[in-house]
Design a protein around this motif. Structure first.
Motif, short mmCIF file in Angstrom:
data_model
loop_
_atom_site.label_atom_id
_atom_site.label_comp_id
_atom_site.label_asym_id
_atom_site.label_seq_id
_atom_site.Cartn_x
_atom_site.Cartn_y
_atom_site.Cartn_z
N VAL A 132 75.25 -55.46 -6.52
CA VAL A 132 75.35 -55.12 -7.95
C VAL A 132 75.96 -56.33 -8.66
N LEU A 156 84.49 -56.77 -14.53
CA LEU A 156 84.99 -55.51 -13.97
C LEU A 156 86.31 -55.23 -14.67
N MET A 210 81.03 -50.05 -13.45
CA MET A 210 80.68 -50.34 -12.05
C MET A 210 80.68 -49.05 -11.22
N THR A 252 77.57 -47.13 -11.78
CA THR A 252 76.44 -47.79 -11.11
C THR A 252 76.50 -47.56 -9.60
N LEU A 253 77.69 -47.69 -9.04
CA LEU A 253 77.84 -47.51 -7.59
C LEU A 253 77.47 -46.09 -7.17
N ALA A 261 79.72 -55.48 -4.86
CA ALA A 261 79.85 -55.71 -6.30
C ALA A 261 80.21 -57.18 -6.49
N CYS A 307 81.29 -59.71 -9.26
CA CYS A 307 81.82 -59.77 -10.62
C CYS A 307 82.56 -61.09 -10.79
N LEU A 319 87.74 -49.15 -7.83
CA LEU A 319 86.72 -49.27 -6.77
C LEU A 319 87.33 -48.93 -5.41
N VAL A 351 81.77 -49.93 -0.75
CA VAL A 351 81.61 -51.14 -1.56
C VAL A 351 82.66 -52.17 -1.20
N LEU A 385 84.03 -56.15 -2.83
CA LEU A 385 84.01 -56.89 -4.09
C LEU A 385 84.06 -58.38 -3.81
#
Ligand SMILES: O=P(O)(O)OC[C@H]1O[C@H](OP(=O)(O)OP(=O)(O)O)[C@H](O)[C@@H]1O
Ligand SMILES: O=c1cc[nH]c(=O)[nH]1
Ligand SMILES: [Mg+2]
Length: 214
Positions: A127, A132, A138, A141-142, A155, A157, A168, A175, A177
């Motif tokens: 993504v 963020l 986010m 979307t997740l 993710a 970002c 998150l 997920v 990051l």
């Protein structure tokens, strides 16, 4: 949650151009594209490979290719600025789209587009969204992606706020990051500080639809 901060000197120089209020839209866009390439490069570090037998001009040898390119999912608008750069790094990637705009008063994301494959159970997903902040956009979307079965989501970002990172981490979603910076915090309008302002506006100018007013 696994958080990778890409504080490479070349990444930090692009981020500085993006943060600088004197940068034109063109300079901002160019720096964002270059930084996107660096973040995608790092995010792709552990993607599985398969052998690819080839011949050099001299001898047969074994090369490699991605076993399966990740699905790229830009969060429109600002994430669109990162798509070409991501595809230049992963040319075989397919792209899904999520469109969202934060309501300026509530800071809640208001979705206006969802174009994703129905089944993501065997698909790695990247993504991409430069910002963020609260994490609301986010997370939405997740959830769309996890609801389709994805178990391996990254993710990517550029600038993250601690609140978004925490959101998150506490989501329980599969997920990790990859980011260029975790900034100090958010101001009263939920903008990241020091941040870089409104990434979508700096890429494209003001947003003319009223999706965020819903
Ligand atoms: O973490 P959050 O608090 O949800 O904020 C981050 C979101 O805000 C920005 O989009 P914006 O809503 O400004 O839309 P735009 O890209 O069309 O400008 C940004 O690109 C993220 O999607
Ligand atoms: O700082 C911020 C927060 C949300 N969205 C942006 O574009 N910038
Ligand atoms: Mg915006």
């Amino acid at each position: 949650m696994d958080v990778t901060v890409i504080d490479h000197p070349l990444a930090l120089s692009r981020l500085t151009t993006m943060r600088d209020e004197r940068s034109s839209n063109a300079q901002f866009r160019a720096a964002l594209k270059e930084l996107a390439q660096m973040l995608v490069y790092e995010a792709a570090r552990d993607l599985p490979l398969e052998d690819l037998p080839i011949n050099t001009p001299l001898v047969p040898t074994t090369g490699y290719r991605l076993l399966q390119p990740p699905l790229l999912v830009p969060v429109i608008r600002a994430g669109l600025g990162m798509v070409d750069a991501a595809m230049s790094m992963i040319p075989d990637a397919q792209v899904g789209f999520v469109g969202m705009a934060r309501n300026e008063e509530t800071h809640q994301p208001v979705p206006y587009l969802e174009a994703l494959p129905d089944d993501l159970s065997d698909q790695t997903v990247f993504v991409i969204d430069p910002m963020l902040a609260t994490g609301g956009s986010m997370l939405h979307t997740l959830r769309l992606i996890a609801d389709r079965g994805a178990r391996d989501i990254t993710a990517i970002c550029m600038v993250s706020a601690p609140r978004g990172v925490q959101a998150l981490a506490e989501s329980g979603l599969p997920v990790r990051l990859v980011t260029a910076a975790v900034d100090d915090g958010l101001n009263e309008d939920a903008y990241i500080v020091p941040g870089l302002g409104d990434a979508g506006d700096r890429l494209y100018g003001p947003r003319y639809n009223d999706a965020s007013a819903q």
